[in-house]
Design a protein around this motif. Sequence first.
Motif, PDB file in Angstrom:
ATOM      1  N   GLY A 172      15.979 -14.904  32.842  1.00  0.00           N
ATOM      2  CA  GLY A 172      15.662 -16.303  32.583  1.00  0.00           C
ATOM      3  C   GLY A 172      14.276 -16.544  32.039  1.00  0.00           C
ATOM      4  O   GLY A 172      13.954 -17.677  31.659  1.00  0.00           O
ATOM      5  N   LEU A 173      13.433 -15.496  31.991  1.00  0.00           N
ATOM      6  CA  LEU A 173      12.116 -15.607  31.361  1.00  0.00           C
ATOM      7  C   LEU A 173      12.242 -15.226  29.893  1.00  0.00           C
ATOM      8  O   LEU A 173      12.764 -14.155  29.588  1.00  0.00           O
ATOM      9  N   PRO A 174      11.764 -16.050  28.982  1.00  0.00           N
ATOM     10  CA  PRO A 174      11.878 -15.717  27.560  1.00  0.00           C
ATOM     11  C   PRO A 174      11.130 -14.438  27.205  1.00  0.00           C
ATOM     12  O   PRO A 174       9.961 -14.272  27.558  1.00  0.00           O
ATOM     13  N   ALA A 177      18.899 -17.665  30.909  1.00  0.00           N
ATOM     14  CA  ALA A 177      19.501 -16.414  31.371  1.00  0.00           C
ATOM     15  C   ALA A 177      20.900 -16.247  30.782  1.00  0.00           C
ATOM     16  O   ALA A 177      21.304 -15.142  30.399  1.00  0.00           O
ATOM     17  N   ALA A 178      21.653 -17.347  30.697  1.00  0.00           N
ATOM     18  CA  ALA A 178      22.988 -17.292  30.098  1.00  0.00           C
ATOM     19  C   ALA A 178      22.896 -16.917  28.618  1.00  0.00           C
ATOM     20  O   ALA A 178      23.711 -16.148  28.096  1.00  0.00           O
ATOM     21  N   TYR A 179      21.871 -17.455  27.934  1.00  0.00           N
ATOM     22  CA  TYR A 179      21.670 -17.094  26.533  1.00  0.00           C
ATOM     23  C   TYR A 179      21.344 -15.611  26.404  1.00  0.00           C
ATOM     24  O   TYR A 179      21.879 -14.919  25.533  1.00  0.00           O
ATOM     25  N   GLN A 180      20.479 -15.101  27.289  1.00  0.00           N
ATOM     26  CA  GLN A 180      20.148 -13.670  27.253  1.00  0.00           C
ATOM     27  C   GLN A 180      21.400 -12.823  27.464  1.00  0.00           C
ATOM     28  O   GLN A 180      21.590 -11.813  26.779  1.00  0.00           O
ATOM     29  N   THR A 225      14.985 -25.216  37.034  1.00  0.00           N
ATOM     30  CA  THR A 225      16.031 -24.243  37.365  1.00  0.00           C
ATOM     31  C   THR A 225      17.200 -24.299  36.393  1.00  0.00           C
ATOM     32  O   THR A 225      17.804 -23.263  36.081  1.00  0.00           O
ATOM     33  N   GLN A 226      17.543 -25.499  35.907  1.00  0.00           N
ATOM     34  CA  GLN A 226      18.653 -25.605  34.956  1.00  0.00           C
ATOM     35  C   GLN A 226      18.325 -24.890  33.648  1.00  0.00           C
ATOM     36  O   GLN A 226      19.183 -24.217  33.058  1.00  0.00           O
ATOM     37  N   ASP A 235       7.493 -24.440  36.910  1.00  0.00           N
ATOM     38  CA  ASP A 235       8.301 -25.656  37.013  1.00  0.00           C
ATOM     39  C   ASP A 235       9.420 -25.582  38.056  1.00  0.00           C
ATOM     40  O   ASP A 235       9.638 -26.556  38.794  1.00  0.00           O
ATOM     41  N   PRO A 236      10.139 -24.446  38.176  1.00  0.00           N
ATOM     42  CA  PRO A 236      11.206 -24.414  39.184  1.00  0.00           C
ATOM     43  C   PRO A 236      10.699 -24.522  40.628  1.00  0.00           C
ATOM     44  O   PRO A 236      11.482 -24.801  41.536  1.00  0.00           O
ATOM     45  N   ARG A 237       9.416 -24.301  40.845  1.00  0.00           N
ATOM     46  CA  ARG A 237       8.862 -24.337  42.208  1.00  0.00           C
ATOM     47  C   ARG A 237       8.257 -25.690  42.556  1.00  0.00           C
ATOM     48  O   ARG A 237       7.835 -25.917  43.689  1.00  0.00           O
TER      49      ARG A 237
END
Length: 287
Positions: free
Chosen positions: A118-120, A103-106, A96-97, A56-58
């Motif tokens: 950012g990858l679960p 990533a912030a959650y990680q 990207t959001q 999706d980000p691409r």
Amino acid sequence: MRRPRLAIGLATLCVAVGLPVHAWAGTSDTTTRQTLTTAARPVVDMEATVLAAQIDPRRADSTLTPGAQASVLAVEQALQAKSLLAAQWVDGYFGTQTVSAYAAYQRSLGYTGLDANGLPGTTSLTKLGQDRYTVGNTISPGAEVARDGYVVNARTQAMLTEAERLLGYKIVLDQGSYNPGGDPTSAGTHDGGGVVDISVTGMTAAKRTAVAKALRQVGFAAWVRSPSQGDWPWHIHATAINDTDLSTQAQHQVGDYYLGLNGLANRGPDDGPQVSIKTWEQYKRAQ
């Protein structure tokens, strides 16, 4: 009189979530309700969610990754509940959001480096979904192992071994994974897991293509690289789709591969052998 009414309610709930009515028989009301509540929660498909986070980000538009929308939406709702993602981005599109929010959650869990890419991952995805969803189709890169004097993870090793079986001969690495800064020409793709370069010494053009095809068949985004494309010798570059240890640059290569591109900075058309794109897990299920 209360208990019969409760039993009827539980039986109705069993039917609603697709469980046999006898599922609650012989258990306490509390245990039964907890079991049924868990069963009624949505299931986040980890495979589909991780794939969407790469593709999706691409994208140049907001096209959704097939089969991922419901799972991504559940993840985004959980991120929003933690004030990590604005409501406007809760849309089933892992752009990207959402990658940044995840990533912030990680990082909020104390993760750093590849663990906050950012990858679960299974652990973080499960923790995020506590009391909200359950996780299915889990994937893991596995432990780091040695191959041809380099480091790869167990998932990558299994994929390479299967590609060798399809080819009927051994393939040899000339660069492995988890090699941050080891090769500036690789633009960071080898910094994480799931990425290898294959030696093509002594191979004909046809054999190089055959190796790239076998790698694609088992779940790699793989291309034959030539000296005309960059400051490197002939080799085959392979990135394992859905490896949760991928560096950001490698994630982008996977996304571009699904979008018919060559995985290079110029984002040119894919120049590799055409196959039906599958992840390693999809390939194994088809065998």
